[in-house]
Motif scaffolding. Structure first.
Motif, PDB file in Angstrom:
ATOM      1  N   GLY A 131       0.808  -1.201   0.000  1.00 27.77           N
ATOM      2  CA  GLY A 131       0.000   0.000   0.000  1.00 27.77           C
ATOM      3  C   GLY A 131       0.843   1.253   0.000  1.00 27.77           C
ATOM      4  O   GLY A 131       2.076   1.199   0.095  1.00 27.77           O
ATOM      5  N   GLU A 132       0.163   2.383  -0.126  1.00 23.73           N
ATOM      6  CA  GLU A 132       0.812   3.690  -0.061  1.00 23.73           C
ATOM      7  C   GLU A 132       0.018   4.561   0.896  1.00 23.73           C
ATOM      8  O   GLU A 132      -1.209   4.668   0.778  1.00 23.73           O
TER       9      GLU A 132
ATOM     10  N   ARG B  63      -1.626   7.688   2.267  1.00 24.68           N
ATOM     11  CA  ARG B  63      -2.154   8.928   1.706  1.00 24.68           C
ATOM     12  C   ARG B  63      -2.277  10.013   2.761  1.00 24.68           C
ATOM     13  O   ARG B  63      -2.152  11.192   2.465  1.00 24.68           O
TER      14      ARG B  63
ATOM     15  N   THR C 201      -4.776   6.697   6.275  1.00 21.67           N
ATOM     16  CA  THR C 201      -5.494   6.509   5.027  1.00 21.67           C
ATOM     17  C   THR C 201      -4.506   5.832   4.094  1.00 21.67           C
ATOM     18  O   THR C 201      -3.403   6.349   3.872  1.00 21.67           O
TER      19      THR C 201
ATOM     20  N   LYS D 208      -3.897   3.720   0.358  1.00 18.62           N
ATOM     21  CA  LYS D 208      -4.291   3.185  -0.944  1.00 18.62           C
ATOM     22  C   LYS D 208      -3.632   1.820  -1.020  1.00 18.62           C
ATOM     23  O   LYS D 208      -2.405   1.709  -0.939  1.00 18.62           O
ATOM     24  N   HIS D 209      -4.441   0.766  -1.114  1.00 18.69           N
ATOM     25  CA  HIS D 209      -3.893  -0.590  -1.006  1.00 18.69           C
ATOM     26  C   HIS D 209      -4.375  -1.501  -2.112  1.00 18.69           C
ATOM     27  O   HIS D 209      -5.387  -1.238  -2.762  1.00 18.69           O
TER      28      HIS D 209
ATOM     29  N   GLY E 127      -8.697  -3.969  -3.881  1.00 18.37           N
ATOM     30  CA  GLY E 127      -7.891  -2.773  -3.713  1.00 18.37           C
ATOM     31  C   GLY E 127      -8.754  -1.522  -3.712  1.00 18.37           C
ATOM     32  O   GLY E 127      -9.747  -1.442  -4.426  1.00 18.37           O
ATOM     33  N   MET E 128      -8.380  -0.550  -2.882  1.00 21.08           N
ATOM     34  CA  MET E 128      -9.090   0.720  -2.778  1.00 21.08           C
ATOM     35  C   MET E 128      -8.301   1.645  -1.868  1.00 21.08           C
ATOM     36  O   MET E 128      -7.232   1.282  -1.391  1.00 21.08           O
ATOM     37  N   THR E 129      -8.816   2.818  -1.611  1.00 21.25           N
ATOM     38  CA  THR E 129      -8.236   3.730  -0.630  1.00 21.25           C
ATOM     39  C   THR E 129      -9.216   3.836   0.526  1.00 21.25           C
ATOM     40  O   THR E 129     -10.403   4.093   0.302  1.00 21.25           O
TER      41      THR E 129
END
Length: 121
Positions: free
Chosen positions: A52-53, A55, A65, A67-68, A78-80
């Motif tokens: 993930g990243e 946010r 939060t 984004k994965h 996957g979603m944020t």
């Protein structure tokens, strides 16, 4: 004659219902373990981690939060989304844009990051 037709329909309904339950039972037992790792494969625990990243970091609420990608142990695409963090002390070293590998679990309420590792840029 009417009584025998009703009994026949009832028996057919029961048979179809039993067959449907048997198919559902076979489907649910054929699924892989929740961790996504087969017990015979000898795979590492890292396979259960999701990339993930970050946010946003919310220090006050101890939330991230992220984004994965797909979270296999939660059957989540996957979603944020926002996650609570089990160890709020980890948040002090994180910032938006950091790439991570993490494990999330169902919490009460919402989802909780239980393991988190920074990845190389």
């Amino acid at each position: 004659m009417k009584k025998s037709s009703t009994l026949f329909l009832l028996a057919a309904f029961i048979a179809l219902s039993a067959n449907s339950l048997a198919v559902q039972a076979q489907t649910s037992t054929a699924m892989p373990p929740a961790s996504g790792a087969s017990s015979n494969s000898g795979s590492s625990a890292n396979e259960a981690l999701t990339e993930g990243e970050i946010r946003k970091v919310d220090l006050e609420q101890a939330k991230l939060t992220i984004k994965h990608g797909e979270i296999k142990n939660l059957a989540m695409p996957g979603m944020t989304m926002v996650f609570r963090v089990k160890d709020a002390a980890q948040l002090a070293t994180l910032k938006a844009g950091d790439k991570i590998r993490f494990r999330a679990e169902r919490g009460n309420p919402g989802y909780v990051v239980t393991e988190l590792h920074l990845t190389a840029p």
